[in-house]
Design a protein around this motif. Structure first.
Motif, mmCIF file in Angstrom:
data_model
loop_
_atom_site.group_PDB
_atom_site.id
_atom_site.type_symbol
_atom_site.label_atom_id
_atom_site.label_comp_id
_atom_site.label_asym_id
_atom_site.label_seq_id
_atom_site.Cartn_x
_atom_site.Cartn_y
_atom_site.Cartn_z
ATOM 1 N N LYS A 2 98.029 33.653 22.256
ATOM 2 C CA LYS A 2 97.647 32.855 21.086
ATOM 3 C C LYS A 2 97.865 33.699 19.838
ATOM 4 O O LYS A 2 97.421 34.854 19.780
ATOM 5 C CB LYS A 2 96.185 32.412 21.183
ATOM 6 C CG LYS A 2 95.723 31.530 20.029
ATOM 7 C CD LYS A 2 94.274 31.113 20.207
ATOM 8 C CE LYS A 2 93.799 30.236 19.044
ATOM 9 N NZ LYS A 2 92.370 29.860 19.193
ATOM 10 N N THR A 4 97.294 33.628 15.665
ATOM 11 C CA THR A 4 96.635 32.962 14.547
ATOM 12 C C THR A 4 96.941 33.726 13.267
ATOM 13 O O THR A 4 96.683 34.936 13.187
ATOM 14 C CB THR A 4 95.110 32.912 14.751
ATOM 15 O OG1 THR A 4 94.812 32.316 16.018
ATOM 16 C CG2 THR A 4 94.443 32.121 13.647
ATOM 17 N N ASN A 188 106.218 32.670 18.585
ATOM 18 C CA ASN A 188 104.881 32.193 18.208
ATOM 19 C C ASN A 188 104.490 32.691 16.817
ATOM 20 O O ASN A 188 103.839 31.965 16.043
ATOM 21 C CB ASN A 188 103.845 32.654 19.232
ATOM 22 C CG ASN A 188 103.879 31.831 20.500
ATOM 23 O OD1 ASN A 188 104.517 30.778 20.555
ATOM 24 N ND2 ASN A 188 103.203 32.301 21.533
#
Length: 212
Positions: A2, A4, A188
């Motif tokens: 992930k 962010t 990503n």
């Protein structure tokens, strides 16, 4: 995995820095199309990439392996604050055995490990994870026990990098020659950027990401 984006520099900081060189402030359109075109022309097309160093990005990256972290750390023009193995390995000590290898234990192990496309490697990683757990349960200190951590062990970090260095990272790490996991990370990271910033980096994307 992930990614962010926690913070980023407004584009007008870069455009105004560029305009400082020519004292052309009166030509600014306050971050509009003229200023964006200026950044692209000077920073990208004319290769005055030092002007892009005024743009900084901070990412919170979770769920990458220690192997991927080693690849990432080769990009030295960046700042890293990484989850500490000295203080956090107790999370394994509190677990029950990861053996035998079955679906339940695979799921439990995946909390701590990045699995590869190869089943044999994944099984070896789970066995290494169990070895680490047993060492910790024998009250061996974290600073010694961490030498038994598998490369697949998950970690997380905050990562700050300027736009010029990020261009270099994306160009190298979206290549099919890069480690499969850092290819995924690079894409990503690019996708987490604000849409209005992506024009600075889009030509540095070597290949589209191919899931492995």
């Amino acid at each position: 995995m992930k990614v962010t984006l926690k913070h980023y520099t407004p584009l007008e900081v870069c455009s105004m820095a560029i305009r400082t060189c020519w004292q052309s402030f009166e030509k600014s359109d306050n971050g509009g199309q003229k200023d964006l075109a200026l950044i692209d022309r000077v920073g990208n097309k004319n290769k005055h990439a030092s002007t892009l160093e005024h743009l900084y990005y901070n990412f919170y990256i979770q769920g990458i392996s220690r192997a991927c972290l080693q690849e990432l750390a080769r990009h030295r023009m960046a700042s890293y604050s990484v989850k500490s193995s000295r203080y956090t390995l107790k999370e394994i000590k509190e677990e029950t055995s990861f053996l035998p290898i079955n679906q339940t234990n695979l799921t439990r192990a995946q909390k701590y490990l990045v699995f590869t496309p190869n089943e044999s490697v994944n099984i070896a990683s789970i066995k290494a994870l169990e070895n680490l757990r047993e060492i910790l349960c024998a009250n061996i200190g974290n600073d010694i026990a961490k030498y038994a951590m598998p490369e697949s062990y998950k970690t997380e970090l905050h990562w700050s990098i300027n736009a010029r260095s990020l261009q270099n990272f994306l160009e190298l790490r979206t290549s099919r020659q890069a480690l499969w996991e850092i290819q995924k990370l690079a894409h990503n990271i690019y996708n987490s950027l604000p849409k209005e910033h992506q024009f600075i980096f889009e030509e540095k994307i070597t290949q589209p990401y191919e899931k492995q």
